[in-house]
Design a protein around this motif. Structure first.
Motif, mmCIF file in Angstrom:
data_model
loop_
_atom_site.group_PDB
_atom_site.id
_atom_site.type_symbol
_atom_site.label_atom_id
_atom_site.label_comp_id
_atom_site.label_asym_id
_atom_site.label_seq_id
_atom_site.Cartn_x
_atom_site.Cartn_y
_atom_site.Cartn_z
ATOM 1 N N MET A 1 -3.769 9.257 -1.748
ATOM 2 C CA MET A 1 -2.757 9.665 -2.715
ATOM 3 C C MET A 1 -3.116 9.129 -4.097
ATOM 4 O O MET A 1 -3.403 7.944 -4.247
ATOM 5 C CB MET A 1 -1.375 9.147 -2.299
ATOM 6 N N PRO A 2 -3.079 10.012 -5.118
ATOM 7 C CA PRO A 2 -3.431 9.578 -6.472
ATOM 8 C C PRO A 2 -2.366 8.643 -7.059
ATOM 9 O O PRO A 2 -1.208 8.639 -6.631
ATOM 10 C CB PRO A 2 -3.507 10.886 -7.267
ATOM 11 N N ALA A 3 -2.777 7.876 -8.049
ATOM 12 C CA ALA A 3 -1.881 6.917 -8.699
ATOM 13 C C ALA A 3 -0.616 7.590 -9.216
ATOM 14 O O ALA A 3 -0.635 8.755 -9.611
ATOM 15 C CB ALA A 3 -2.609 6.219 -9.842
ATOM 16 N N HIS A 4 0.480 6.867 -9.184
ATOM 17 C CA HIS A 4 1.781 7.263 -9.731
ATOM 18 C C HIS A 4 2.412 8.470 -9.031
ATOM 19 O O HIS A 4 3.246 9.152 -9.608
ATOM 20 C CB HIS A 4 1.681 7.509 -11.246
ATOM 21 N N SER A 5 2.011 8.705 -7.791
ATOM 22 C CA SER A 5 2.577 9.821 -7.032
ATOM 23 C C SER A 5 3.833 9.385 -6.292
ATOM 24 O O SER A 5 3.937 8.243 -5.854
ATOM 25 C CB SER A 5 1.575 10.342 -6.001
ATOM 26 N N ILE A 6 4.755 10.327 -6.144
ATOM 27 C CA ILE A 6 5.876 10.161 -5.224
ATOM 28 C C ILE A 6 5.561 11.090 -4.065
ATOM 29 O O ILE A 6 5.389 12.299 -4.257
ATOM 30 C CB ILE A 6 7.217 10.537 -5.888
ATOM 31 N N VAL A 7 5.416 10.510 -2.862
ATOM 32 C CA VAL A 7 4.994 11.300 -1.707
ATOM 33 C C VAL A 7 6.006 11.158 -0.584
ATOM 34 O O VAL A 7 6.671 10.135 -0.446
ATOM 35 C CB VAL A 7 3.579 10.897 -1.222
ATOM 36 N N ALA A 8 6.113 12.213 0.229
ATOM 37 C CA ALA A 8 7.022 12.179 1.372
ATOM 38 C C ALA A 8 6.596 13.231 2.374
ATOM 39 O O ALA A 8 5.890 14.179 2.037
ATOM 40 C CB ALA A 8 8.462 12.416 0.917
ATOM 41 N N GLY A 9 7.049 13.057 3.606
ATOM 42 C CA GLY A 9 6.846 14.052 4.643
ATOM 43 C C GLY A 9 5.843 13.632 5.699
ATOM 44 O O GLY A 9 5.262 12.564 5.654
ATOM 45 N N ALA B 1 7.325 4.012 7.104
ATOM 46 C CA ALA B 1 6.165 4.812 6.689
ATOM 47 C C ALA B 1 4.943 4.413 7.504
ATOM 48 O O ALA B 1 4.798 3.257 7.910
ATOM 49 C CB ALA B 1 5.895 4.627 5.200
ATOM 50 N N MET B 2 4.057 5.388 7.757
ATOM 51 C CA MET B 2 2.780 5.126 8.431
ATOM 52 C C MET B 2 1.671 5.440 7.437
ATOM 53 O O MET B 2 1.586 6.563 6.931
ATOM 54 C CB MET B 2 2.629 5.983 9.676
ATOM 55 N N ILE B 3 0.822 4.456 7.182
ATOM 56 C CA ILE B 3 -0.213 4.589 6.159
ATOM 57 C C ILE B 3 -1.585 4.570 6.831
ATOM 58 O O ILE B 3 -1.968 3.572 7.446
ATOM 59 C CB ILE B 3 -0.113 3.439 5.129
ATOM 60 N N MET B 4 -2.335 5.678 6.692
ATOM 61 C CA MET B 4 -3.674 5.784 7.265
ATOM 62 C C MET B 4 -4.714 6.128 6.208
ATOM 63 O O MET B 4 -5.859 6.415 6.547
ATOM 64 C CB MET B 4 -3.694 6.853 8.356
ATOM 65 N N ALA B 5 -4.312 6.159 4.932
ATOM 66 C CA ALA B 5 -5.225 6.513 3.843
ATOM 67 C C ALA B 5 -4.861 5.690 2.615
ATOM 68 O O ALA B 5 -3.829 5.018 2.580
ATOM 69 C CB ALA B 5 -5.126 8.010 3.545
ATOM 70 N N ASN B 6 -5.717 5.757 1.608
ATOM 71 C CA ASN B 6 -5.538 4.950 0.396
ATOM 72 C C ASN B 6 -4.384 5.472 -0.458
ATOM 73 O O ASN B 6 -4.143 6.672 -0.530
ATOM 74 C CB ASN B 6 -6.825 4.957 -0.427
ATOM 75 N N ILE B 7 -3.721 4.531 -1.133
ATOM 76 C CA ILE B 7 -2.602 4.859 -2.012
ATOM 77 C C ILE B 7 -2.886 4.236 -3.373
ATOM 78 O O ILE B 7 -3.169 3.054 -3.467
ATOM 79 C CB ILE B 7 -1.284 4.310 -1.427
ATOM 80 N N GLY B 8 -2.806 5.051 -4.427
ATOM 81 C CA GLY B 8 -3.091 4.577 -5.778
ATOM 82 C C GLY B 8 -1.990 3.695 -6.342
ATOM 83 O O GLY B 8 -0.908 3.552 -5.761
ATOM 84 N N ASP B 9 -2.258 3.115 -7.500
ATOM 85 C CA ASP B 9 -1.284 2.255 -8.186
ATOM 86 C C ASP B 9 -0.005 3.017 -8.494
ATOM 87 O O ASP B 9 -0.025 4.210 -8.813
ATOM 88 C CB ASP B 9 -1.858 1.736 -9.506
#
Length: 194
Positions: A175-183, A153-161
């Protein structure tokens, strides 16, 4: 008893790393602190096995903004910014690149995860200048507690709990807390609370 032995190991490894840590601070006064950290990180990343994990923790706990002594920083992990925070229970898998960030408690990073210092590291608006000469800025990325970031994964922004980031995803927006993100770019697939 096991916890006492572990804590004793952390102390012993910190003492073993003391000469290297002191040399780091001397070089950091003379040279750019982040450049010195990057060089030391490359060297320390080559130490294999559990001993390498303990020795890296013995060094990083004194040179980063914060690094918990129980953080697992695996083989070939490179850190490039001293203003980095690694909380308790964090696991950073092999071959990760970690920029300026804060990683929350009990978060797991799979192998090959890149945490960049934001998405503004390079300006490229002036077509008359080489991109390398146009500058940019580093921002501190926040990765929440109890997250799991999949391999590559490449992370360039904030990720919530409590977030899960799919393997190979490119996170360019917060990304808001408790999200499942992909793509690529990463999008919210589901909220874990639903």
């Amino acid at each position: 008893m096991k916890q006492v032995i572990k804590e004793l190991l952390f102390v012993v490894c910190a003492l073993l790393m003391a000469p290297i840590t002191l040399l780091y601070f001397v070089f950091a006064i003379i040279l750019k602190k982040d450049a010195v950290l990057s060089s030391y990180s490359q060297l320390l990343s080559l130490m294999p096995g559990k001993l390498g994990v303990y020795l890296r923790a013995g060094f990083y706990r004194f040179v980063l903004t914060h690094c918990s002594p129980d953080a697992v920083i695996s083989f070939l992990v490179l850190l490039s910014q001293a203003d980095t925070e690694i909380a308790e229970g964090v696991y950073i898998g092999a071959q990760c690149n970690i920029g300026r960030c804060s990683i929350g408690k009990n978060t797991l990073l799979g192998s090959g995860v890149n945490v960049m210092s934001g998405k503004g590291q390079h300006n490229f608006d002036d077509l008359t200048q080489p991109i390398k000469d146009q500058g940019g800025y580093f921002e501190k990325i926040s990765i929440g507690e109890n997250c799991w970031l999949g391999n590559g994964a490449m992370i360039m922004a904030n990720i919530g709990d409590g977030c899960i980031v799919g393997a190979g995803s490119v996170v360019i927006n917060d990304m808001p807390a408790h999200s499942i993100v992909a793509g690529n770019p990463a999008k919210v697939i589901k909220n874990r609370l639903d």
